[in-house]
Scaffold this motif. Sequence first.
Motif, mmCIF file in Angstrom:
data_model
loop_
_atom_site.group_PDB
_atom_site.id
_atom_site.type_symbol
_atom_site.label_atom_id
_atom_site.label_comp_id
_atom_site.label_asym_id
_atom_site.label_seq_id
_atom_site.Cartn_x
_atom_site.Cartn_y
_atom_site.Cartn_z
ATOM 1 N N LEU A 38 7.424 -16.097 -9.028
ATOM 2 C CA LEU A 38 8.511 -15.334 -8.393
ATOM 3 C C LEU A 38 8.176 -13.850 -8.326
ATOM 4 C CD1 LEU A 38 11.717 -16.993 -9.885
ATOM 5 C CD2 LEU A 38 10.982 -16.993 -7.509
ATOM 6 N N GLY A 39 7.603 -13.317 -9.391
ATOM 7 C CA GLY A 39 7.202 -11.915 -9.382
ATOM 8 C C GLY A 39 6.136 -11.631 -8.345
ATOM 9 N N GLY A 45 2.156 -6.245 -4.424
ATOM 10 C CA GLY A 45 1.773 -5.059 -3.671
ATOM 11 C C GLY A 45 2.709 -3.882 -3.839
ATOM 12 N N VAL A 46 3.734 -3.982 -4.666
ATOM 13 C CA VAL A 46 4.696 -2.893 -4.827
ATOM 14 C C VAL A 46 4.270 -1.922 -5.913
ATOM 15 C CG1 VAL A 46 7.081 -2.350 -5.435
ATOM 16 C CG2 VAL A 46 6.596 -4.307 -3.985
ATOM 17 N N LEU A 47 3.814 -2.437 -7.051
ATOM 18 C CA LEU A 47 3.409 -1.581 -8.166
ATOM 19 C C LEU A 47 1.985 -1.096 -7.944
ATOM 20 C CD1 LEU A 47 4.751 -3.563 -11.233
ATOM 21 C CD2 LEU A 47 5.583 -1.401 -10.382
ATOM 22 N N THR A 48 1.815 0.202 -7.809
ATOM 23 C CA THR A 48 0.473 0.750 -7.628
ATOM 24 C C THR A 48 0.146 1.822 -8.649
ATOM 25 O OG1 THR A 48 1.343 2.360 -6.060
ATOM 26 C CG2 THR A 48 0.464 0.298 -5.158
ATOM 27 N N ASN A 49 1.099 2.170 -9.549
ATOM 28 C CA ASN A 49 0.851 3.258 -10.490
ATOM 29 C C ASN A 49 -0.024 2.847 -11.664
ATOM 30 O OD1 ASN A 49 2.706 1.593 -11.661
ATOM 31 N ND2 ASN A 49 4.139 3.191 -12.249
ATOM 32 N N SER A 50 -0.065 1.591 -12.004
ATOM 33 C CA SER A 50 -0.863 1.126 -13.139
ATOM 34 C C SER A 50 -1.794 0.018 -12.664
ATOM 35 C CB SER A 50 0.051 0.609 -14.248
ATOM 36 O OG SER A 50 -0.712 0.082 -15.290
ATOM 37 N N ASP A 56 -0.054 -8.392 -8.276
ATOM 38 C CA ASP A 56 -0.947 -8.711 -7.163
ATOM 39 C C ASP A 56 -1.710 -10.017 -7.364
ATOM 40 O OD1 ASP A 56 -0.122 -6.431 -5.909
ATOM 41 O OD2 ASP A 56 -1.758 -5.218 -6.700
ATOM 42 N N SER A 57 -2.177 -10.299 -8.559
ATOM 43 C CA SER A 57 -2.869 -11.559 -8.815
ATOM 44 C C SER A 57 -2.101 -12.342 -9.872
ATOM 45 C CB SER A 57 -4.303 -11.304 -9.285
ATOM 46 O OG SER A 57 -4.295 -10.765 -10.581
#
Length: 82
Positions: A38-39, A45-50, A56-57
């Motif tokens: 679900l996540g 593709g939303v979280l890019t800060n860490s 993503d995978s």
Amino acid sequence: MRTLKFMNFIVQVLSNAFSSLLYVFLLLLLFLYIFTLLGMSFFGGVLTNSSRLTFDSFLESFITVFGVLTMSNWNNILYGLL
């Protein structure tokens, strides 16, 4: 001889407890698997800060969901999604 009977009783009780805990552990893994998928579908593709706490995978998503489950650094994930 009495202590050996008592020790046998303790081993049987522990064996029954571990078999019950196995089912609870499998249920927890099932919920982790479902929320990982679900996540990935909602937040991929939303979280890019860490680099590690992303959806993503599958492996990174599983680690992120486990981190939220254990309340380890969950606030950084929350603020990254807002």
